[in-house]
Design a protein around this motif. Structure first.
Motif, PDB file in Angstrom:
ATOM      1  N   VAL A 152      14.325 130.452 134.421  1.00  0.00           N
ATOM      2  CA  VAL A 152      13.542 129.228 134.608  1.00  0.00           C
ATOM      3  C   VAL A 152      12.549 129.074 133.461  1.00  0.00           C
ATOM      4  CG1 VAL A 152      11.906 128.012 136.095  1.00  0.00           C
ATOM      5  CG2 VAL A 152      13.779 129.314 137.108  1.00  0.00           C
ATOM      6  N   VAL A 153      12.413 127.854 132.973  1.00  0.00           N
ATOM      7  CA  VAL A 153      11.398 127.504 131.980  1.00  0.00           C
ATOM      8  C   VAL A 153      10.354 126.641 132.674  1.00  0.00           C
ATOM      9  CG1 VAL A 153      10.915 126.315 129.804  1.00  0.00           C
ATOM     10  CG2 VAL A 153      13.050 127.595 130.074  1.00  0.00           C
ATOM     11  N   THR A 154       9.118 127.109 132.731  1.00  0.00           N
ATOM     12  CA  THR A 154       8.053 126.352 133.392  1.00  0.00           C
ATOM     13  C   THR A 154       7.145 125.634 132.395  1.00  0.00           C
ATOM     14  OG1 THR A 154       6.658 128.323 133.480  1.00  0.00           O
ATOM     15  CG2 THR A 154       8.045 127.865 135.402  1.00  0.00           C
ATOM     16  N   GLU A 155       7.201 126.059 131.127  1.00  0.00           N
ATOM     17  CA  GLU A 155       6.472 125.376 130.061  1.00  0.00           C
ATOM     18  C   GLU A 155       7.213 125.596 128.746  1.00  0.00           C
ATOM     19  OE1 GLU A 155       2.684 127.033 128.831  1.00  0.00           O
ATOM     20  OE2 GLU A 155       3.047 128.799 130.085  1.00  0.00           O
ATOM     21  N   PHE A 156       7.130 124.616 127.849  1.00  0.00           N
ATOM     22  CA  PHE A 156       7.821 124.708 126.576  1.00  0.00           C
ATOM     23  C   PHE A 156       7.133 125.722 125.666  1.00  0.00           C
ATOM     24  CE2 PHE A 156       8.716 120.252 127.937  1.00  0.00           C
ATOM     25  CZ  PHE A 156      10.089 120.415 128.134  1.00  0.00           C
ATOM     26  N   GLY A 157       7.940 126.361 124.830  1.00  0.00           N
ATOM     27  CA  GLY A 157       7.379 127.343 123.912  1.00  0.00           C
ATOM     28  C   GLY A 157       8.448 128.292 123.395  1.00  0.00           C
ATOM     29  N   GLY A 158       8.037 129.518 123.056  1.00  0.00           N
ATOM     30  CA  GLY A 158       8.937 130.502 122.468  1.00  0.00           C
ATOM     31  C   GLY A 158       9.867 131.137 123.487  1.00  0.00           C
ATOM     32  N   PRO A 159      10.674 132.120 123.043  1.00  0.00           N
ATOM     33  CA  PRO A 159      11.630 132.781 123.933  1.00  0.00           C
ATOM     34  C   PRO A 159      11.000 133.411 125.172  1.00  0.00           C
ATOM     35  CG  PRO A 159      12.110 133.317 121.639  1.00  0.00           C
ATOM     36  CD  PRO A 159      10.808 132.580 121.634  1.00  0.00           C
ATOM     37  N   SER A 160       9.735 133.803 125.080  1.00  0.00           N
ATOM     38  CA  SER A 160       9.076 134.424 126.231  1.00  0.00           C
ATOM     39  C   SER A 160       8.910 133.468 127.400  1.00  0.00           C
ATOM     40  CB  SER A 160       7.710 134.984 125.819  1.00  0.00           C
ATOM     41  OG  SER A 160       6.839 133.928 125.420  1.00  0.00           O
ATOM     42  N   LYS A 161       9.103 132.186 127.165  1.00  0.00           N
ATOM     43  CA  LYS A 161       8.983 131.190 128.238  1.00  0.00           C
ATOM     44  C   LYS A 161      10.192 131.207 129.174  1.00  0.00           C
ATOM     45  CE  LYS A 161       5.060 129.868 126.615  1.00  0.00           C
ATOM     46  NZ  LYS A 161       3.831 130.314 127.311  1.00  0.00           N
ATOM     47  N   LEU A 162      11.232 131.972 128.809  1.00  0.00           N
ATOM     48  CA  LEU A 162      12.389 132.152 129.689  1.00  0.00           C
ATOM     49  C   LEU A 162      12.058 133.268 130.672  1.00  0.00           C
ATOM     50  CD1 LEU A 162      15.184 132.133 126.957  1.00  0.00           C
ATOM     51  CD2 LEU A 162      14.682 130.274 128.535  1.00  0.00           C
ATOM     52  N   THR A 163      11.890 132.923 131.935  1.00  0.00           N
ATOM     53  CA  THR A 163      11.520 133.915 132.947  1.00  0.00           C
ATOM     54  C   THR A 163      12.574 133.956 134.046  1.00  0.00           C
ATOM     55  OG1 THR A 163      10.199 132.275 134.154  1.00  0.00           O
ATOM     56  CG2 THR A 163       9.063 133.604 132.493  1.00  0.00           C
ATOM     57  N   LEU A 164      12.720 135.131 134.655  1.00  0.00           N
ATOM     58  CA  LEU A 164      13.699 135.300 135.726  1.00  0.00           C
ATOM     59  C   LEU A 164      13.043 134.991 137.060  1.00  0.00           C
ATOM     60  CD1 LEU A 164      16.679 136.208 135.999  1.00  0.00           C
ATOM     61  CD2 LEU A 164      15.812 138.489 136.544  1.00  0.00           C
ATOM     62  N   ASP A 197      17.706 139.293 130.185  1.00  0.00           N
ATOM     63  CA  ASP A 197      17.465 139.384 128.750  1.00  0.00           C
ATOM     64  C   ASP A 197      17.767 138.072 128.021  1.00  0.00           C
ATOM     65  OD1 ASP A 197      16.664 142.064 128.882  1.00  0.00           O
ATOM     66  OD2 ASP A 197      18.725 142.795 128.711  1.00  0.00           O
ATOM     67  N   ALA A 198      17.649 136.972 128.729  1.00  0.00           N
ATOM     68  CA  ALA A 198      17.932 135.664 128.118  1.00  0.00           C
ATOM     69  C   ALA A 198      17.037 135.407 126.909  1.00  0.00           C
ATOM     70  CB  ALA A 198      17.757 134.551 129.149  1.00  0.00           C
ATOM     71  N   SER A 199      15.793 135.886 126.943  1.00  0.00           N
ATOM     72  CA  SER A 199      14.897 135.681 125.804  1.00  0.00           C
ATOM     73  C   SER A 199      15.434 136.380 124.555  1.00  0.00           C
ATOM     74  CB  SER A 199      13.488 136.182 126.128  1.00  0.00           C
ATOM     75  OG  SER A 199      13.504 137.570 126.432  1.00  0.00           O
ATOM     76  N   LYS A 200      16.030 137.561 124.719  1.00  0.00           N
ATOM     77  CA  LYS A 200      16.631 138.273 123.594  1.00  0.00           C
ATOM     78  C   LYS A 200      17.842 137.503 123.061  1.00  0.00           C
ATOM     79  CE  LYS A 200      15.213 142.856 125.246  1.00  0.00           C
ATOM     80  NZ  LYS A 200      15.675 144.186 125.709  1.00  0.00           N
ATOM     81  N   ALA A 201      18.585 136.897 123.964  1.00  0.00           N
ATOM     82  CA  ALA A 201      19.742 136.088 123.552  1.00  0.00           C
ATOM     83  C   ALA A 201      19.298 134.889 122.721  1.00  0.00           C
ATOM     84  CB  ALA A 201      20.518 135.625 124.780  1.00  0.00           C
ATOM     85  N   HIS A 202      18.152 134.294 123.064  1.00  0.00           N
ATOM     86  CA  HIS A 202      17.631 133.159 122.302  1.00  0.00           C
ATOM     87  C   HIS A 202      17.168 133.574 120.915  1.00  0.00           C
ATOM     88  CE1 HIS A 202      16.950 129.487 125.077  1.00  0.00           C
ATOM     89  NE2 HIS A 202      18.076 130.108 125.386  1.00  0.00           N
ATOM     90  N   VAL A 203      16.639 134.770 120.789  1.00  0.00           N
ATOM     91  CA  VAL A 203      16.276 135.278 119.464  1.00  0.00           C
ATOM     92  C   VAL A 203      17.537 135.510 118.641  1.00  0.00           C
ATOM     93  CG1 VAL A 203      15.253 137.209 118.209  1.00  0.00           C
ATOM     94  CG2 VAL A 203      14.113 136.308 120.246  1.00  0.00           C
ATOM     95  N   GLU A 204      18.534 136.110 119.263  1.00  0.00           N
ATOM     96  CA  GLU A 204      19.766 136.460 118.544  1.00  0.00           C
ATOM     97  C   GLU A 204      20.517 135.233 118.051  1.00  0.00           C
ATOM     98  OE1 GLU A 204      22.721 138.489 116.709  1.00  0.00           O
ATOM     99  OE2 GLU A 204      20.819 139.273 117.456  1.00  0.00           O
TER     100      GLU A 204
END
Length: 330
Positions: free
Chosen positions: A5-17, A300-307
């Motif tokens: 879930v994304v609750t606010e726009f921003g970097g990969p850390s905004k992807l939360t489970l 680990d979706a945030s890691k996938a967005h970095v990759e």
């Protein structure tokens, strides 16, 4: 169920489970249990809030996936619980263990010979088909230069072009990528990180017989000027990816060759079914064999967005998330 879930726009850390209720299908809808979902650059742009389209917050990212039908709306006749499917869209987002789909717009039968991780074909293969056949009007015996052939779209384009009798020259930036591209059947593979740029230019011109008929470009802000220099007479440069502006572009490079630069996006409704029919046929016969790259867990979706942006593992196929972890079929 678990979902990103994304609750606010921003970097990969905004992807939360998060934990959510499994969707319930309404009229004309089905719920798919997601065994694999795709990760694409556009999803990082949307998450950052810089893309032209901003979803309402909170939202679950993702539009392509494969899995099995979990439940169906009361009026749905074409699919039943347990059917294997691949998706070209989602009503609720595919970075989740279950997602809600429109049965007429989003869902297609996944052939039994295609594992779920390889069934995440929607974005890469539809984009590649659109670029080659609907925009560049590619024909058998033409030469296609794929600038960045080891990524998801590049590999899809390579397989599509070769299956239709084209000569394909592909580039990659790592030894692993070069081997992968060569394995797909490319006539020639070239390292686009070659330090001697004259040597690189000469290698491309030699491999393409003096200039390709078609160039598929994955990073136009870096490579478009080079593409305009090497394109063959009457050639088409198709821009699939771009991450910035370009200074000192010289249109005269196109004039004498009567070449053109063409933008591409996913096929719209008027061209969608043609692309899907071609992909479905290729999957069923084995002519198309999607290549899976780095694989991530849902958490680990945030890691996938970095990759998908930085390619720390090297560009080597489609990046996927496995919401339930590895399965026997994946």
């Amino acid at each position: 169920m678990k979902a990103v879930v994304v609750t606010e726009f921003g970097g990969p850390s905004k992807l939360t489970l998060a934990t959510k209720e499994i969707p319930v299908p309404g009229t004309g809808q089905i719920v798919v249990k997601v065994y694999a979902c795709g990760v694409n650059p556009v999803e990082t742009y949307i998450r950052s809030g810089t893309y032209r389209r901003k979803p309402s917050l909170p939202y679950t990212p993702g539009s392509e996936a494969s899995g099995i039908v979990h439940s169906v709306g009361s009026d749905v006749k074409d699919y039943k619980v347990g059917d294997r499917v691949w998706q070209t869209g989602s009503l609720s987002g595919t970075y989740a263990q279950y997602n809600l789909c429109d049965v007429k717009q989003h869902v297609h039968c996944l052939p039994d010979n295609v594992p779920f991780a390889k069934g995440v074909v929607s974005t890469a293969f539809r984009t590649a088909y659109r670029a080659l056949f609907q925009r560049a009007q590619a024909k058998p015996n033409q030469t296609v230069f794929i600038h960045g052939a080891s990524g998801g779209v590049g590999l899809a384009a390579t397989q599509l072009a070769i299956s239709q009798g084209m000569k394909v020259i592909g580039t990659a930036g790592t030894e692993q990528g070069l081997k992968l591209v060569k394995k797909q059947g490319c006539t020639e593979v070239i390292n686009h990180r070659m330090e001697d740029r004259k040597k690189y230019t000469d290698a491309v011109l030699t491999a393409t017989g003096g200039g390709p008929d078609i160039i598929l470009e994955m990073l136009a802000n870096k490579n478009l000027n080079f593409d305009m220099q090497i394109i063959g007479k009457g050639g088409r440069i198709v821009v699939i990816g771009n991450r910035g502006t370009i200074d000192n572009v010289n249109p005269r490079l196109l004039m004498g060759k009567e070449a053109m630069v063409i933008g591409v996006s996913l096929p719209g409704p008027a061209h969608e079914q043609e692309a899907i029919a071609a992909i479905q046929a290729g999957l069923s016969t084995g002519a198309l064999n999607p290549v899976v790259g780095p694989v991530f867990k849902l958490e680990d979706a945030s890691k996938a967005h970095v990759e998908v942006i930085e390619h720390k593992a090297g560009t080597s196929g489609k990046i996927v998330i496995l919401p339930f972890g590895p399965q026997p079929e994946t």
